[in-house]
Design an enzyme around this catalytic site. Structure first.
Site, PDB file in Angstrom:
ATOM      1  N   GLU A 242      -4.148   1.351  -7.123  1.00 29.20           N
ATOM      2  CA  GLU A 242      -4.552   2.458  -6.271  1.00 29.20           C
ATOM      3  C   GLU A 242      -3.739   3.703  -6.618  1.00 29.20           C
ATOM      4  O   GLU A 242      -2.690   3.958  -6.006  1.00 29.20           O
ATOM      5  CB  GLU A 242      -4.314   2.092  -4.809  1.00 29.20           C
TER       6      GLU A 242
ATOM      7  N   HIS B 208       0.853  -1.197   0.000  1.00 28.66           N
ATOM      8  CA  HIS B 208       0.000   0.000   0.000  1.00 28.66           C
ATOM      9  C   HIS B 208       0.889   1.248   0.000  1.00 28.66           C
ATOM     10  O   HIS B 208       1.920   1.282   0.661  1.00 28.66           O
ATOM     11  CB  HIS B 208      -0.906  -0.021   1.233  1.00 28.66           C
TER      12      HIS B 208
HETATM   13  P1  PGA Z   1     -10.070   5.361   0.170  1.00 28.78           P
HETATM   14  O1  PGA Z   1      -8.791   4.448   0.486  1.00 28.78           O
HETATM   15  O2  PGA Z   1     -11.207   4.435  -0.143  1.00 28.78           O
HETATM   16  O3  PGA Z   1     -10.284   6.142   1.433  1.00 28.78           O
HETATM   17  O4  PGA Z   1      -9.712   6.219  -0.992  1.00 28.78           O
HETATM   18  C1  PGA Z   1      -8.451   3.387  -0.347  1.00 28.78           C
HETATM   19  C2  PGA Z   1      -7.175   2.777   0.157  1.00 28.78           C
HETATM   20  O5  PGA Z   1      -6.246   3.477   0.527  1.00 28.78           O
HETATM   21  O6  PGA Z   1      -7.061   1.552   0.242  1.00 28.78           O
END
Ligand code: PGA
Length: 229
Positions: A156, A107
């Site tokens: 992401e 992440h």
């Molecule tokens: P968010 O986060 O849904 O608040 O944008 C997603 C993530 O970081 O996994």
């Protein structure tokens, strides 16, 4: 049958008491409209990733409750890159596997705040694989290094996380195709996913699920995401 994966990433949120009341509320939701949105050839899997200190009590709680219309399992948010041993503050794959079926690796918040490098992330994936835990590997773009033997990728884009600015579907599909061509089995999207926009992503044949941060913290919005996906 298409497997649709909906991941709740609680990040560093919730006490034990808060987690208990969340799950009680979530599991009492009426998911019946789900049946209409859900063609019989789709199987939904909900993966809740709490802080690691909550994995054991939540597993206990979940074991007493069955769900008919989707499966619900736990995932970890981190895994040590090492085996058991003198690594203060870390949880090894051997410990996590008792509770977690999945683990989020790579992440952007961990890359940035905990200085996790490609080398460390590859070791984490290896630990997950050796312990039978499925790594959900987060990538920030098409150039992100993905270690060997990863089957789940979550795209992401950094600007989409927690910003209310989700990525455009066309762009996500482009990235999905690239990773699928590279042999990734399951491609997820994460970044400002809401009950209102989730179907945009999950209805695409190239996208196998979503990773949800902010809107997974509230049982009302998260149950709507599960229903609408
Ligand atoms: P968010 O986060 O849904 O608040 O944008 C997603 C993530 O970081 O996994």
């Amino acid at each position: 049958m298409k497997k649709l994966i909906i991941v709740a990433n609680w990040k560093s949120n919730k006490t034990l008491k808060e987690a208990h009341s969340y799950l009680t509320s979530f599991l009492n939701k009426d998911f019946s409209s789900f049946v209409h949105n859900n063609p019989s050839d789709v199987k939904k899997e909900v993966i809740i990733c709490p802080p690691s200190i909550l994995l054991a009590p939540l597993k206990d709680m979940l074991s007493q409750i069955g769900r008919d219309n989707f499966s619900l399992v736990l995932g970890a948010q981190n895994i040590s890159q090492f085996d058991d041993g003198p690594y203060t503050g870390e949880e090894s794959g051997r410990m996590l596997k008792e509770y977690a079926s999945y683990v989020i690796v790579g992440h952007s918040e961990r890359r940035k705040n905990f200085l996790e490098t490609d080398e460390m992330l590859a070791l984490k994936v290896k630990q997950a694989n050796e312990n039978g835990i499925e790594a959900i590997f987060c990538v920030q773009g098409i150039d992100t290094y993905v270690p060997p033997h990863v089957r789940y990728v979550a795209y992401e884009p950094i600007g989409a996380i927690g910003s209310g600015n989700p990525a455009e579907i066309d762009e996500v599909i482009k990235v999905a195709k690239k990773y699928k061509d590279d042999g990734i089995h399951y491609f997820l999207y994460g970044g400002s996913v809401t009950p209102e926009n989730v179907a945009t992503y999950t209805q695409s044949e190239f996208i196998d699920g979503v990773l949800v941060g902010t809107d997974s913290l509230n049982p009302d919005s998260f149950s709507m995401i599960v229903t609408n996906s």
